[in-house]
Every structure is written in C-alpha cells, then in structure tokens.
Design an enzyme around this catalytic site. Structure first.
Site, mmCIF file in Angstrom:
data_model
loop_
_atom_site.group_PDB
_atom_site.id
_atom_site.type_symbol
_atom_site.label_atom_id
_atom_site.label_comp_id
_atom_site.label_asym_id
_atom_site.label_seq_id
_atom_site.Cartn_x
_atom_site.Cartn_y
_atom_site.Cartn_z
ATOM 1 N N ASP A 544 -86.136 -8.713 19.471
ATOM 2 C CA ASP A 544 -84.711 -8.942 19.719
ATOM 3 C C ASP A 544 -84.502 -9.110 21.223
ATOM 4 O OD1 ASP A 544 -81.991 -9.117 19.313
ATOM 5 O OD2 ASP A 544 -81.740 -7.081 18.541
ATOM 6 N N GLU A 547 -83.593 -13.602 24.737
ATOM 7 C CA GLU A 547 -83.058 -14.855 25.312
ATOM 8 C C GLU A 547 -83.548 -15.125 26.752
ATOM 9 O OE1 GLU A 547 -81.002 -13.501 21.919
ATOM 10 O OE2 GLU A 547 -81.122 -12.476 23.845
ATOM 11 N N ASP A 621 -75.423 -11.533 15.930
ATOM 12 C CA ASP A 621 -74.371 -10.522 15.788
ATOM 13 C C ASP A 621 -73.144 -11.058 15.064
ATOM 14 O OD1 ASP A 621 -76.141 -9.097 17.252
ATOM 15 O OD2 ASP A 621 -74.927 -8.956 19.057
#
Length: 973
Positions: A544, A547, A621
């Site tokens: 996770d 980015e 999300d």
C-alpha cells in the site's frame, strides 16, 4: 490501511460527509506545463488554418532500414530562427504495432547545463520501457517505403504490408491507415510541443508567449512564466534543474465517437470530453499517482494508478495508443460532430475524437495499434507489457480484511466464527497495526505474540494470511531495516543527494529505492523465513501507500526533484515508482526458502502499465455509499481493457458504515469482481458477514457461495487473460463490437467466455433492474431458468436475495457445487457442467485446471478441456485443448493426480421437448485402450409459465462419472 488518516480529524469524519481535499491536488491551471500546453492549444485553435506549426521533418534525413525509420524533426525557435534538432524513430513491429519516439538531441548528448548544482541526469528519461515493456519489439524487416515526395513519406507495414503510415513532413504528423482508411492521426491539430532546453533568460520576444506578430496571436512558450524554472505548491518548491521539458501532442481518432481506458479515474467507461459543456468535464484527465483521500465520483481527477493506454471504438473497429511516459500526464478530450448527409438515408453524422496528451518530462514515446478488434488490441498490448499474472487459486476467492484485526486471537476468532456459520473465505488480512511500532518485518509481541500459531489455525482449512508492508521505512535508531537501508545507500535521495526524509504512518521515514537493483536484492533477503520471523509459507503480501504517499510532501507525495538510482529525478519516474516496489516484493516472494518456488500474491494500490504481471490492484479509499458501489463497475472494467484485469474494490466501502442493504448488495456485486475483498476503515463498525444478522448474513453467504461455486469458470477466465490479455470481466462493446447502442454501457458485464451476464443492483431500494440484451439469442436466469430473449432492455426482478445474472444460450459453464469453507478444500471435488443451449441446440465452453499454486503448469502440468454440444448428433463431448506435443514428468503426474476427479452431474437448460422421452443417456469414455460405454440417468423437467414468465425446460444427467481429464461423449438418443 489506506489513505491519509490523522486522529485529530476522527470526530469530523464521524459526523460529516466525506469529501476530497481539492486544495491538496493541482488543477491543470496550477500545473505549469499543463497550463502552458493548454494555452498553446487554445492559441493554435484560435488561429485555425493560419497557424504555422514550428515542427518539420527534413525529407533528406528519412531512412528506413530493417523495419526502423529514422529522421530529424526540426523545431524552429523565434527569434533567431534557431533550429532545435529532435531525432525521431518510427519502429515498425512484426505484430503490426508502430512505435514512434521523439527525443531532443541536445539533452540526449548531455549538452545542457543543470541549475542549482543538481546531480540529476541531463537526458530525457528513456528507461520507462525497461519497466513497462517485456516483449513484442521485434522489427518487421518486410516494411518498405512507398511514395516519397517533398511533403510526405509513405511506409507500408503490417500483415502483408496492408497498413500504411503516411508521414507528413511540414508540419510533422503521421496518418495511420488500415484498409485504405485513416484510423489514427498524430498532430492533426498541430499541437506537438517539445519544450527544448534553454538557459534561463529574459528575451524581449519570447518563444511560447502569446506574442503578437502582424496582429495575430501566436502559440508559444511564455518565457516570463515562472513555472518554467521553478514551481511551488503545498509549501514545497520544485527547483526544476533542467528547466522546462514537457512533451505534448494531439492524437485524433477520425470517425470514432467513443474512447476508453487511461485508468485510474472514478468516471464512466466511455470517457467524457474535458473542455466544458453540458455533461462534460472542465479539467483534463490527469495521471499522477497519488494518495487521494476520500475521492469523488464522476471526475477526471488523478487516483492511485496510471495506465496511459487508450482505445477508440466504433462499429466493428477498435484502435488504440499507448503513451509510454512515467511523468505527470494530462489528457484533454474533445469531439467534433459532423452533420449527416441528407441524401444518405439511415446514416448519422461522423464524430471524431480529438485527444491532447501532455507530460511534464521524458520522451515522446507512443505505440499505435490498429486492431481491428478489441481482442486484437488487448493481445497486442499484452505482448508488449505482459499479460496478467495467473494467480494462485486462493487469490481469486474471498478475502476478509479490515484496518485492523487487533490481535492474533482476534484473527482466530474471526476464523472460528466464519467456520461456525459455514461462510467461505480463503484469506484474512493484517493491516499496519500488527507491527511493532509500525516497523515492517516485525510483529507486536503484546498483540501478536503467537503469529505462527495463528497461521497454523488458518492452515487447517487451507487459508492464507496477507500482511501489509509499505515502502516507507521507520526512521528509528536500532531498527535493523532502516539501519541497513542507510548503511547500504539504498534509499531515495533528496535533490541535494542526501537520503530523503518524509512523514508517513511511522512518523519520520525513509523510502526504499526499488529502481536500484541492489535494493531489490536486499529487499528479497528481508522476506526469508529466517529474517522475517513469525511468518510461514501461507503468508502473502499487500503493498500500500506506494504512489508513494508522503503525508508532508507536495500533493501528498514525494518532491519531483528527489533523486532515484542513476540520478533520475522523481518527476521522470513517478508513475512507475509503485510498480518497482511491487516488483521487488514479487521477486522476494518467489523463493522465500531456497528451492521452493511458488506463485506470489501481491496486492498493490499504485500501478502502471506492466503491473499486471505481478499481482492484483484495488480502487483504494472508496466510501460506503451507493454511488461508490456503482462507480466500482466502470472502474474495474476500465482497468480490464487497459491490461490489468485482476482488479477489485473494497466491498462495503472503506470509509463509513454501510446500511445492511448496501453491504448485502455490495457483496452481491463483489462476487463478480476479479479481486474480491471486504475491507473497512479503523473507525468503522465491525462488519464481518456473520455480524450483519438475518436475513443479511444468509444472503451474503449465498453470494459468497456463488463465487466459490463458479471458481472453475473464474480460474479459466484468469488463465485466458494470462495468455492473450482478454479481460476477465468484459464490457458490452468488447463482446458485441458491432452493437452501437451498447458501446457506452458500463453497469453490466460478461464473466470471461462463460456467457454469464451480470447486472448488479447498485441502487438503494431497487427490486428490479433493466438488463440490456444485444442479440437474438435466448438468455436464462441463472437461478430459475426464466427465459429472456429479443434484443433490447429487459426488466429482471431483483429482490434483496436475488443477484441479476443471466446465462447466454450457447455456453457451457464449469462449476463445483459442494459448499466448502475454502477453495483449497475444493481441490479434489467433482464438477458440474451447466449447458445453456442456444436456439439451435448447441453450446460450447472450456475448463482450465492446474495445481493452483506452483509454476509447474509452465512445464505442462495442467488440463485444458473443450466441452461442445453438437445439436445434430445430440452429443455432448469433452476434447483436449492442450497441445499434444506438451509432454513432461510434471504433465503426466498432474493428470494422474486427477484420476479420481469426475463430472458428477450435467444440467442442460433449454432442453428440447423430445428429451422428455429419455430416461438414460449413453456415456462413452476414451482411455489408452479405446472407449468404454455405460449409461447414466436423465431427468427431464418441462417448461413452466407463459409469456415473459416462461421458465425453460431443463434436464439433469446424474452421475455420468466421466473423468474431468479425459475425452468422452454423452449421447442424448
């Protein structure tokens, strides 16, 4: 755990609607290069035909050798008529794909000066292909030059040289033709713009300024624009040591009204226009991977991943482009609509889709695919970037997750309760709280004191554990991982060449630089069983925040002037960054113990073209709302056609507390996501399926069991995706490319090649859905065999316990009907074949099967069967799709292991009335000595009801006991 979550905002989250913080993310007007290129386009458009673009290809520089054309584009810079040399390469590939690359000679040769004493590379970033491309680059030596004039050069290429690239010299542009018609046009509107290197200066007349010359506005770079040289946003200043370096070009799809792709965005499958107007966006689609907390619906705003691959589709024709650039990228879309010819009855006006692509740095590097079918496009794209990973079978079953299961006893308790109510699941997940103080590769000894015992309990039912590991490494003295990261010099650096420090979940953090081969080697060592204590062979991974998410960074990410391996700036590689981290984790999981190699499972939030080779993704999300449920379908479909079909969304919504109706409908929808996981925020109420209460728990369990029942069909669809790039869930246009009425449909879809058509309920209180049928074939309700036929929209009842699911006549669906607690427990279960007969009485289907965990299928350890119903012969047969030349010890051993696995029943829907007289069927099974014959019982059930309520006649063959791995025939006479 996802997103930026700070405890101080919890009271606000629990009482207020969720909303994205727009001020944290740039608009085009706040992104200097996007603003400049949009202004360039506006000025060029205002001038119309009087605009003289400054880019021309020198005819005498054009050479074609062994399938590769080269030349020099000159950019004329005013004042002084300086010529900037831009080498261009047109690679004509054996697949029929074309790659066009434009570089900048001065930067290419390193003949520029960096500002601020920067250590950054001087070249334009030219290594995106190293990460995204794995094959398909073989040149076509048969490509040949055609007509050459002072104004254009023609190249013939592709199958039998039937494609043409017409290269215009002045201004530079390319028309790509198939069947004599132009399908893709480069630089039709003359928006090609390569911001060349120049020293910072203040000339009186400035290239790029909207300067006036003879009373006309000229498109140009505004040298007085401060963002050329540095740019500030969110308290951070980007020093831009190489100055302005964006690349941009317009790409037109003549007579194509629909364009698809360029995920990830929360919007419709058919992309909207972006220059305003009723129902359109005002902003371009943005691709700049970011941790967008509480993202909004129907928006071109950037999200967590980027795949700059776009398809254009019209009746019976699909083409595509792949913009290979890892920097921040924006795409404008406008459509021009011509009037229909009043003398041509039954025709509509032509619609052209005009796209304008803009990237901050790097090469102009574009692949063009001429199709002509959606299947040809995804196959050719997959040959370049790789096909999706064939996962372990557990990975396509149900995953139970939340932020966070707080102790190992909590995990055991969830596992026991799922078992008690016979709710199937395969994987339970641990978010960040399992660690010791958010230090990865550790367990909190107070809350997870017996991680191996926890995993042993899971293993009793063949279940797995997935643990989260993110790329930020806690900056704490004595923590062995960060100490090694620093001592070995394996972290991302800041612009000054020092290890970069930012803020994420652990507080002060450093980031592992997985562009560095040495970092990958080191990372792999951290996953060895002797290094990561407390994990076992049933532990898999979740990456996770890759980015990367940096809480105190600009746009919640890393500064663009940070430095990676080989001194490439972060701006150059940003959208690839997440993929490099997943690649390192994938490599680590391949062989945690020497000599034991298994297929990894890694879930990623950030992705780029090529990420599909390494695992699954999810849409980040989302929120517990009906609009987020509805949006998940086009988002997953978009990912599928862009080459990354192993996709899902958090079932129930990550933020907020879903109503029981919403949670139930989401499970019914999620049962048709390729990646199927329930997940929730730490501040939400617990929502494991057994907590929903009746009737909701039973209905959710029914949806889960449907997923498990159809796992053989799902695994077969995954296999097909892994060998030819076909999406696992397929949008309407992909299945019916000639049906213009359905091109924009994105709320229903087909599962693999099964003929299963799903239309999930995504509206509160709905008791029916309208499902669109594109052909004249008969369709059967999956559960009660109600017949739907005739092209158009059909209303289908959908009470809360009903999943709208149709079977298209003409398909055979393999499934396993015995309810089990996990997919691993189904391994030796018998099969059921559901034969949905066409109007002609025919049907076809297939089954792919292997051990579901190793790579031995690559050595032939698999079976691949074709099932066919021959109407004239009244015979259902199983034949081998496996290449007979594939022989190996592994193949022989695997087929032997299936000796006891049979087909236990066959359901035939739409059974002909004359079968009512049958009581038995003949069963013929081939073996090495010939055919053996037996009989099996047949039960016939006549049609019931009338009109729209007609339920099809059906028959069942009980206990045919034909081996799943053998060739056989069942004769209905």
């Amino acid at each position: 755990m996802d997103g930026v979550f700070l405890p101080v905002i919890l009271p606000f989250l629990s009482h207020s609607p969720f909303t994205v913080k727009h001020e944290n993310f740039k608009t085009c007007n706040q992104s200097g290069f996007c603003k400049r290129n949009r202004a360039y386009a506006d000025a060029a458009g205002a001038l119309g035909s009087s605009w003289e673009a400054p880019y021309s290809l020198a005819p005498d520089s054009v050479q074609l050798e062994n399938g590769q054309l080269t030349g020099i584009i000159s950019k004329t810079v005013i004042p002084g008529n300086e010529l900037v040399r831009l080498p261009v390469t047109v690679a004509l590939l054996q697949s029929g794909t074309v790659r066009v690359t434009v570089d900048e000679e001065r930067r290419q040769k390193g003949e520029i000066e960096l500002r601020h004493g920067s250590q950054a590379r001087k070249e334009r970033y030219n290594e995106a292909a190293k990460w995204a491309i794995v094959g398909g680059l073989e040149l076509d030596p048969a490509a040949k030059l055609g007509e050459q004039t002072a104004t254009y050069t023609v190249v013939h290429y592709g199958p039998d040289q039937s494609y043409e690239a017409v290269i215009r010299h002045k201004p530079f542009g390319v028309d790509f033709k198939r069947d004599g018609k132009v399908h893709v046009v480069f630089n039709e509107r003359n928006l090609l713009n390569v911001e060349h290197w120049r020293a910072k200066a203040e000339p009186e007349i400035k290239e790029g300024d909207a300067a006036t010359e003879g009373g006309e506005t000229k498109p140009a770079d505004n040298e007085s624009d401060a963002t050329l040289w540095e740019e500030s946003f969110g308290g951070n200043t980007d020093t831009k040591p190489r100055g302005p370096e964006s690349v941009a070009m317009d790409i037109t799809f003549p007579d194509y009204a629909h364009v698809f792709g360029i995920p990830e965005h929360a919007g419709p499958l058919s992309l909207r226009e972006t220059r305003g107007g009723d129902g359109n966006y005002n902003e371009p689609y943005r691709m700049y991977n970011a941790d967008v907390f509480e993202y909004e619906m129907d928006s071109p705003m950037t999200l967590y991943g980027s795949i700059p691959f776009m398809q254009a589709h019209r009746k019976d024709s699909t083409v595509a482009v792949f913009w290979l650039n890892a920097a921040e990228t924006w795409v404008d879309i406008v459509k021009s609509r011509g009037s229909a010819n009043p003398l041509s009855l039954g025709t509509s006006g032509k619609t052209d889709s005009h796209t304008h692509w803009m990237s901050e740095s790097g090469l102009l590097d574009i692949f063009v695919f001429l199709g002509p079918t959606p299947q040809a496009i995804t196959k050719a794209y997959g040959e370049l970037t790789g096909f999706t990973q064939l996962p372990q079978q557990f990975a396509i079953a149900y995953h139970q997750c939340r932020w966070n299961y707080v102790t190992d006893e909590d995990v055991r308790d969830v596992d026991r309760k799922m078992d008690k109510l016979k709710i199937p699941y395969d994987v339970i997940w641990l978010d960040i709280e399992y660690t010791d103080g958010k230090k990865y590769f550790t367990f909190d000894s107070h809350t997870f004191g017996d991680p191996l015992g926890m995993q042993e309990q899971l293993d009793q039912r063949n279940r797995k554990l997935v643990a989260i590991i993110d790329p930020h490494i806690k900056n704490e003295a004595g923590y062995h991982v960060v100490d090694e990261l620093k001592s070995k010099g394996l972290g991302v650096l800041n612009k000054d060449g020092q290890i970069y420090e930012g803020w994420c979940w652990p507080g002060s953090s450093h980031w592992v630089d997985c562009f560095n081969p040495a970092a990958i080697t080191w990372w792999k060592g951290l996953f060895k069983y002797e290094a990561w204590l407390g994990t076992s062979s049933n532990t898999f991974l979740w990456n996770d925040m890759n980015e990367p998410s940096v809480f105190n960074g600009p746009e919640t990410t890393m500064p663009k002037d940070n430095l990676h391996h080989d001194n490439w700036e972060h701006r150059d590689v940003h959208n690839i960054n997440g993929m490099t981290f997943v690649n390192a984790t994938y490599q680590a999981l391949l062989e945690r113990k020497k000599g034991v190699v298994r297929r990894p499972f890694v879930l990623t939030r950030s992705f780029y073209a090529g990420s599909q080779r390494m695992g699954a993704m999810w849409t980040g999300d989302n929120q517990a709302s009906w609009d987020h449920l509805a949006a998940s379908i086009p988002m997953i479909l978009s990912n599928g056609i862009a080459g990354f079909p192993f996709a899902g969304a958090d079932v129930g919504g990550f933020f907020g507390n879903p109503s029981k109706e919403l949670l139930t409908r989401w499970y019914q929808t999620g049962a048709f996501y390729p990646f199927f996981r329930g997940h929730a925020h730490i501040d939400t109420r617990r929502r494991e399926p057994y907590l929903a209460g009746e009737p909701y728990t039973s209905i959710i369990t029914q949806a889960l069991r449907l997923r498990y029942q159809l796992l053989p069909a799902w695994y077969t669809a995954f296999h097909q995706a892994s060998v030819d790039g076909t999406p696992i869930v397929r949008p309407h246009y992909y299945v019916f490319p000639a049906d213009e009425a359905g091109f924009a449909i994105d709320d229903q879809f087909y599962i693999g090649a099964t003929g299963l058509l799903a239309k999930p309920v995504v509206t509160e209180g709905a008791e029916s859905v309208d499902i669109f049928i594109a052909d004249e074939e008969q369709y059967f309700d999956y559960s009660d065999y109600t017949i739907y036929s005739g092209r158009g929209r059909k209303t289908m009842a959908a009470a809360l316990d009903k999943i709208p699911l149709l079977m298209q006549g003409g398909h055979i669906i393999p499934r396993r009907d015995r309810p089990r607690r996990s997919s691993g427990l189904m391994r030796w279960d018998p099969f059921t074949l559901v034969v949905a007969l066409s109007k002609q009485g025919t049907a076809e289907g297939s089954l792919y099967l292997d051990d579901g965990e190793s790579f031995e299928h690559e050595a032939g350890a698999f079976i691949h069967r074709r099932f066919s119903m021959d109407a004239p012969a009244q015979t259902l047969s199983s034949t081998d799709l496996k290449d007979a030349s594939i022989t190996s010890k592994q193949s022989t051993a695997y087929e032997a292991s299936l000796k006891g696995v049979h087909v236990e029943k066959i359901l035939l829907v739409g059974a002909p009335s004359h079968w009512s007289e049958l009581r038995t069927v003949r069963v013929l099974v081939e073996d090495k000595t010939g055919k053996t014959e037996s009989t099996a019982q047949l039960e016939y059930h006549p049609a019931t009801g009338s009109g729209k309520a007609t339920k099809a006649a059906w028959a069942i063959v009980r206990a045919p006991n034909v081996p799943i791995a053998s060739s056989w025939e069942i004769v209905f006479t």
